[in-house]
Design a protein around this motif. Structure first.
Motif, mmCIF file in Angstrom:
data_model
loop_
_atom_site.group_PDB
_atom_site.id
_atom_site.type_symbol
_atom_site.label_atom_id
_atom_site.label_comp_id
_atom_site.label_asym_id
_atom_site.label_seq_id
_atom_site.Cartn_x
_atom_site.Cartn_y
_atom_site.Cartn_z
ATOM 1 N N PRO A 74 -32.631 20.113 8.110
ATOM 2 C CA PRO A 74 -33.893 19.168 7.885
ATOM 3 C C PRO A 74 -34.424 18.672 9.439
ATOM 4 O O PRO A 74 -35.331 17.982 9.237
ATOM 5 C CB PRO A 74 -33.234 18.090 7.530
ATOM 6 C CG PRO A 74 -31.929 17.941 7.996
ATOM 7 C CD PRO A 74 -31.522 19.449 7.970
ATOM 8 N N LEU A 75 -34.063 19.789 10.530
ATOM 9 C CA LEU A 75 -34.811 18.784 11.768
ATOM 10 C C LEU A 75 -35.955 19.295 12.085
ATOM 11 O O LEU A 75 -36.699 18.662 12.911
ATOM 12 C CB LEU A 75 -33.672 19.746 12.830
ATOM 13 C CG LEU A 75 -32.232 19.177 12.704
ATOM 14 C CD1 LEU A 75 -31.394 20.236 13.917
ATOM 15 C CD2 LEU A 75 -32.202 17.741 12.952
ATOM 16 N N TYR A 76 -36.700 20.137 11.095
ATOM 17 C CA TYR A 76 -38.010 20.542 11.465
ATOM 18 C C TYR A 76 -38.916 20.426 9.999
ATOM 19 O O TYR A 76 -39.648 19.719 9.963
ATOM 20 C CB TYR A 76 -38.174 22.189 11.953
ATOM 21 C CG TYR A 76 -39.646 22.544 12.218
ATOM 22 C CD1 TYR A 76 -40.387 21.937 13.274
ATOM 23 C CD2 TYR A 76 -40.165 23.344 11.297
ATOM 24 C CE1 TYR A 76 -41.421 22.529 13.470
ATOM 25 C CE2 TYR A 76 -41.556 23.802 11.463
ATOM 26 C CZ TYR A 76 -42.448 23.468 12.552
ATOM 27 O OH TYR A 76 -43.488 23.578 12.771
ATOM 28 N N PHE A 77 -38.201 21.249 8.994
ATOM 29 C CA PHE A 77 -38.727 21.130 7.715
ATOM 30 C C PHE A 77 -38.087 20.127 6.775
ATOM 31 O O PHE A 77 -37.032 20.282 6.303
ATOM 32 C CB PHE A 77 -38.739 22.609 7.231
ATOM 33 C CG PHE A 77 -39.365 22.574 5.803
ATOM 34 C CD1 PHE A 77 -40.913 22.288 5.649
ATOM 35 C CD2 PHE A 77 -38.726 23.455 4.642
ATOM 36 C CE1 PHE A 77 -41.454 22.568 4.227
ATOM 37 C CE2 PHE A 77 -39.368 23.400 3.539
ATOM 38 C CZ PHE A 77 -40.567 22.992 3.264
ATOM 39 N N CYS A 78 -38.718 18.820 6.325
ATOM 40 C CA CYS A 78 -38.203 17.907 5.810
ATOM 41 C C CYS A 78 -39.074 17.170 5.004
ATOM 42 O O CYS A 78 -40.167 17.422 5.257
ATOM 43 C CB CYS A 78 -37.172 17.158 6.662
ATOM 44 S SG CYS A 78 -38.283 16.103 7.920
#
Length: 603
Positions: A314-318
């Motif tokens: 989830p660090l980029y796409f969340c």
């Protein structure tokens, strides 16, 4: 729970709250150039001192907040039980009144007068892998600091710059700590562009074994502290290097990713199990010291890929919910994506890097389903709804369901996309296409419907219960010529190959070893006289007896009860496994199945 009947009101409040925070940061940046300064002082007591210093806050009152939820753990932060002596000080150094809002937040009514904040936190246990990954740990061998659990922030000031100063007491040659006035006291300073950059950067202080990878546009450092001196950074580099091209290709959808990555490994006798935690540009791993290295290599190849691929999600796409709740809550229903997708991509990365065979890949899918099936009575719940309740789940074993069920659903998605596009696209490309169209922060409520529609995944249902997962998985496997059989086979989960040494020490120029009840020399305490017909050297004892990378029989001469004896002691291999259902390949694949398999493995 969110009430969608008043969504317009909630949306208005959300926009207002964001405007408030942005206006605070704007005013602060216009009127004040100095960043917020924080110091961490460890003077070898049971606790450490945290101090914040400010030039001047502009609000009449402010809130100081400790993260309530540590990203990546999906559980409440329990550090508040360890906070002591929280005080706020004015410019003239008198104590300002504060109100304890809850366990994680303090109200500072006269914040315009605020000059500094001080509090103490207790050091955490070095035996708990969770504490080592998330808190402040100081042992005789190493200090590891993960600021996210104990460094708070002033509400509205997370986007400002921070300077972090860390002061650590060192030891002298007598193994005693140097006092704080000593010139040997170590001080370190770090500058960060915002709060998130500061708290998601762990620090390790020890005699680290460090090496670097710069290959296939993959830049990373590998830091290793190990009780087991056979596990080195160069060895781990050799294990990870074959993955670098695949991991670089997979994460190419992450924009502006130029900061070198950090792999931090701690191997200790104190750990009874292993665990890892991802952060934005690093991941930390805790392992027991006595794993068989042949098995350990495969475990590290998989788990390091998993933690690294969190750069995608989830660090980029969340979801917008996860982004909004960062550090304070977790009620997103997409934990299947954050962990399950990542678990699957780690498995696929090892396949694409030729580190595992297609048969091993298929066996891994069977293992994932076997865990789901074994929990079918207790955890046969809707995956999305269970995700929203994860913070309140007391039995954390259900957490594994998100890895396994989510991973299997991700496999079904990946296979379907590969087949319907004749191998031109896969799940990574589909996510990249979705981000290009909709942005990296997706709508919590609409994402599943929109993504399945955009990717033409008409037969995938992420709200599926455990009871329907086997049918979906079987349908997917049959498209590439595989099927579930009634046969079972063992799946090895852990391998320990060791001499079961309880403790060892040197005294009066002699080397003593205490074996435990599982050893060849059961419960005996011996004085070691010769090792493999050579004089006893500590380094050789560690390599051949204490931490052998793959233990072998070794001849020793020893003294026990005033008798000198010679014996070849044999290591004992301990294997942990569970039974899984065997997935078999059809004797003859149809032309369509052969094409589908080719599309999927892209070979």
């Amino acid at each position: 729970m969110r009430l969608f009947l008043i969504i317009e009101l909630i949306f208005s409040i959300y926009i207002f709250a964001n405007c408030q925070e942005d206006s605070h940061s704007k005013v602060l940046n216009e009127q004040k150039d100095e960043p917020i300064q924080i110091s961490i002082q460890d003077n070898n007591s049971d606790s450490i001192l945290i101090r914040y210093t400010f030039d001047k806050l502009l609000e009449d009152s402010a809130k100081f907040i400790i993260p309530r939820v540590i990203p990546g753990t999906y559980r409440f932060n329990d550090i508040t039980q360890s906070i002591k002596g929280f005080h706020c000080y004015a410019q003239d150094n008198h104590i300002l009144a504060t109100e304890n809002i809850n366990n994680y937040a303090f109200l500072i009514p006269n914040s315009k007068k605020l000059k500094k904040i001080e509090y103490y936190i207790n050091k955490a246990s070095c035996k708990s892998v969770y504490d080592v990954l998330t808190k402040y740990i100081s042992t005789d061998e190493y200090t590891i600091i993960n600021p996210v659990s104990f460094l708070g922030y002033i509400d509205g000031y997370r986007k400002n710059k921070y300077i972090l100063n860390i002061q650590i007491s060192q030891k002298n040659n007598n193994n005693d700590y140097i006092n704080r006035s000593s010139k040997l006291l170590k001080r370190y300073q770090y500058n960060y562009n915002n709060y998130a950059a500061m708290v998601e950067n762990p620090h390790v202080y020890c005699n680290c074994d460090t090496t670097f990878i710069n290959k296939n546009d993959f830049k990373a450092s590998i830091q290793v502290y190990s009780d087991n001196k056979n596990i080195t950074s160069l060895l781990i580099k050799r294990w990870i290097s074959p993955l670098t091209k695949v991991l670089s290709d997979y994460t190419s959808i992450v924009k502006n990713d130029t900061i070198p990555y950090r792999f931090i490994f701690i191997f200790s006798d104190r750990f009874e199990r292993y665990a890892a935690l991802e952060q934005k540009n690093s991941s930390t791993y805790c392992f027991p010291s006595n794993w068989d290295t042949a098995f350990l290599s495969k475990t590290i190849q998989h788990i390091s890929a998993h933690e690294y691929l969190h750069k995608i999600s989830p660090l980029y796409f969340c979801s917008d919910t996860l982004e909004r709740q960062l550090y304070n809550n977790f009620s997103s229903k997409h934990l299947w994506l954050y962990e399950g997708l990542t678990e699957y991509l780690a498995l696929k990365a090892n396949l694409d890097a030729n580190l595992i065979s297609l048969n091993r890949f298929i066996e891994y899918l069977s293992m994932m389903y076997s865990y789901v099936d074994s929990n079918s009575q207790e955890y046969n719940k809707n995956l999305l709804n269970t995700s929203q309740d994860i913070l309140n789940t007391e039995d954390f074993s259900s957490f594994q369901d998100f890895y396994n069920k989510g991973g299997l659903i991700a496999f079904c998605m990946d296979l379907e996309i590969s087949i319907t596009t004749n191998g031109r696209k896969d799940l990574i490309v589909a996510i990249s296409d979705y981000i290009a169209q909709n942005g990296r922060i997706f709508n919590e409520k609409e994402f599943i419907r929109d993504f399945l529609k955009a990717s033409k995944l008409n037969n995938i249902d992420t709200s599926i219960f455990n009871s329907g997962l086997l049918s979906l998985l079987n349908e997917s496997l049959q498209q590439i010529g595989y099927y579930y059989s009634d046969e079972q086979k063992p799946w090895v989960e852990s391998v320990f190959n060791q001499h079961f040494i309880l403790k060892y020490y040197e005294k009066d120029n002699s080397f003593f070893i205490q074996f435990n009840e599982n050893a060849d020399l059961k419960n005996k305490k011996i004085r070691l006289l010769k090792l493999a017909q050579e004089n006893v050297e500590k380094e050789e004892v560690q390599k051949k007896l204490i931490y052998p990378p793959n233990a072998n029989p070794v001849k020793i001469m020893y003294e026990h009860n005033n008798e000198i004896k010679i014996k070849t002691i044999k290591p004992i291999k301990t294997i942990g496994y569970k039974m899984i259902r065997r997935i078999k390949q059809q004797e003859k694949l149809s032309e369509t199945q052969e094409k589908n398999l080719k599309y999927f493995i892209n070979k």
